[in-house]
Scaffold this motif. Sequence first.
Motif, short mmCIF file in Angstrom:
data_model
loop_
_atom_site.label_atom_id
_atom_site.label_comp_id
_atom_site.label_asym_id
_atom_site.label_seq_id
_atom_site.Cartn_x
_atom_site.Cartn_y
_atom_site.Cartn_z
N ARG A 6 0.83 -1.21 0.00
CA ARG A 6 0.00 0.00 0.00
C ARG A 6 0.86 1.25 0.00
N LYS A 9 2.20 1.58 -3.43
CA LYS A 9 1.16 2.08 -4.35
C LYS A 9 0.98 3.59 -4.18
N ALA A 10 1.02 3.99 -2.92
CA ALA A 10 0.88 5.44 -2.66
C ALA A 10 2.05 6.19 -3.29
N TRP A 39 -6.23 3.07 6.01
CA TRP A 39 -5.71 3.26 4.65
C TRP A 39 -6.79 3.73 3.68
N GLU A 43 -6.43 6.29 0.70
CA GLU A 43 -6.53 5.88 -0.70
C GLU A 43 -7.73 6.48 -1.41
N ASN A 46 -8.37 8.57 -5.06
CA ASN A 46 -7.04 8.55 -5.63
C ASN A 46 -6.00 9.30 -4.80
N TYR A 47 -5.98 8.98 -3.55
CA TYR A 47 -4.98 9.53 -2.64
C TYR A 47 -5.06 11.05 -2.51
N THR A 330 -11.89 2.03 -4.33
CA THR A 330 -10.72 2.31 -3.51
C THR A 330 -10.15 0.96 -3.13
#
Length: 723
Positions: A6, A9-10, A39, A43, A46-47, A330
């Motif tokens: 994660r 990915k971020a 998280w 997330e 899209n963050y 998400t």
Amino acid sequence: MPPNPRVAKAFRAMKAIGISEDKVKPALKNLLKLFDKNWELIEEENYRSLADAIFEREEAEAIEQSKKIVNNEEDYLEEEAQVNEEPERPLKRLRLRNREVEVSPSLNNTTSPGTSLVIPKEQDELLETGVQSQNQSQDKADSPRPNTGKLRAESPERCDPSRPSAVNKSQQKTPLRTESNSVSHPMRLRDRGKGSLSTQIPSGEKRSSLAGCHKEPNLEPSIAVLPKQKTTTSHVLVKEEPVTYDVSQLEVPSAVSQPDPSSKGESSSRNGSIRENNGPDLLALQSMGEKGTAHVVSISNEMRNNGGPAIVSDALGAKGVHFRSLDGSTSSEIDEEVALPQEPQLPPPCDSVDDGIQLNKRASEKFCETDEENKENDLEDTNFQHVERIRSLHDVVDIAKGQERVVITLANEVNHKSPPSFFYIPKNAVFQNAYVNFSLARIGDNSCCSTCSGDCLSLSMPCACSHETGGEFAYTTDGLIKEEFLKECISMNRDPEKHCQYFCKECPLERSKNEDVVGSCKGHLVRRFIKECWLKCGCNIQCGNRVVQRGISRKLQVFMTPGGKGWGLRTLEDLPKGAFVCEYVGEVLTNAELYDRVRSSKGEEHSYPVLLDADWGSEVVLKDEDALCLDATYYGNVARFINHRCFDSNMVEIPVEVETPDHHYYHLAFFTTRKVKAMEELTWDYGIDFDDHDHPVKAFRCQCGSRFCRSVKRPSRSRSLRR
Ligand SMILES: C[S@@+](CC[C@H](N)C(=O)[O-])C[C@H]1O[C@@H](n2cnc3c(N)ncnc32)[C@H](O)[C@@H]1O
């Protein structure tokens, strides 16, 4: 320990918008603390909260840096602590920020889902109330002009575009139009050019034999046409900032910086409304709808009321704006244990932008040019530049700056060119002299469906708004253009000689080119119109007969074409045949104004005008103020990036009536002519004759790649492919 997926990915998501890991780490760590390792919150969208937190930190740093420069007193960590004490802040800031970032891996590799903007109900209501009250005050101030015979003079001898298209104009018989079943006329924005028409109208005699396409004016005698005051308004369209990607190169389009000298500084419009010369904001744009020099922003508020998606502007503030991802997803599949990187290394103050976005880097360099001797000013400048830097990042992420329902990303995988500077506007806006009147009084009962409710497409008997399209709606319940209608529009572009054209006795286009010697009209295709339900209709914004006015809903991307055409537009999703893509949006100009611009513009590589001549046949001699076009050079939407393709383009333009039955002004909407695959460039056939050097679209060496390309001289090529 391998990095938490994660976290990775971020990092990837942030990297895609040019934010380096060292900036992500501290912000992420902080957020995880704040959100108690939730998280999903990070997330989400899209963050977005992560991106925002990073910006927060950068901003805090900038402020801190500035403060140090001024008095060297403040301690950065205190500032940080302050930020950290406010767990709500990143999200709050999200709501407040006007230019939102869609954090998407697509910036460079172009496969992102978009993000749509939604104004919550209260916000919409506020907007709506504003519009209503403006309209009300307008009603009081302005006694509405009666429905005017000027709208459409009846033509006893006129092409009927509802008839099958493959009819030679010399054979056409033109039935009377009736108010209740008026089938209006299609258009092509092109100046047909010498080549394509020469065989059709070789002489004046032949032209006069085309009387079937000419309209004799037959204004209803009972309806007064009020004289129009000449406008003295200076420009009426303004936005707060251009879409620019380099704060060091901010430029003000000439449409703003050079008001017409004839305006002599006055600010009243032709209809007597007062306009400020100095930069109306969105509210001012809304008010343009009041007095005839109308602007569709007032519509967009209404239309967004029920439709969910919304525009947001600086002028209105972005309060209450929130975001959701288009696909709604998400990711939550990965475990929550976090192997976080070490303590954040704060970036050096003057090295705060990652290489990924060159323009931002330049902005940051500028940010670093602080003059020790001018500290007070520097503080302001620094803050301003910092905000600009953040904005420019937002603008790269969304070229529409949050003004469309979806984010429109930008990609350049070909060279280092920056996108051109222009003002992004989601709806047309009148420049100065164009006569555009959106008064409700002009819409007769026969032209709207005040008694409808809900979705007109679900009615067993189509409502009055279908009259324009022969008693059935142009759209299917899936929101696509019906096959037959689409086929005719495509055929009109591909085989114009098979369709009705109107030849002006005195062509406003030719008049604009040269007032002294007015050339003969080259013909204007008589186009079919779609008529959408509108404010005076009882249905809601989700009505199936309101497709174009709801705005862009497809994932689109502006990209640098590899083939020497400059920037282009492509779709990031598969599109079905007959799908609405976008409208051609720009300044509404008279042709006289357009040619003034063309004459004074020198050396520009690209040109962006489009004629609105679909219904020029409705009056014998069209006044200058009614002979309109759109110019997207300074103000426009994504459509300004659509490149030309000869003959077999994958989009076709169709005129759409929304706010006014007066077809001098209308919307020009693009629909797909076939299925279009994700990542395909979207093109339309400008209809230009490459030998016509008077055309407002400057001649260019066509690189469309079509095997029917008209710029490639192939003597043996079938005439029907050439227009
Ligand atoms: C409406 S703009 C399209 C966007 C433009 N490519 C840009 O970079 O801003 C029209 C201009 O794009 C260029 N263009 C469009 N289609 C083209 C084609 N098929 N071949 C070469 N140039 C093209 C021409 O310079 C034209 O004046």
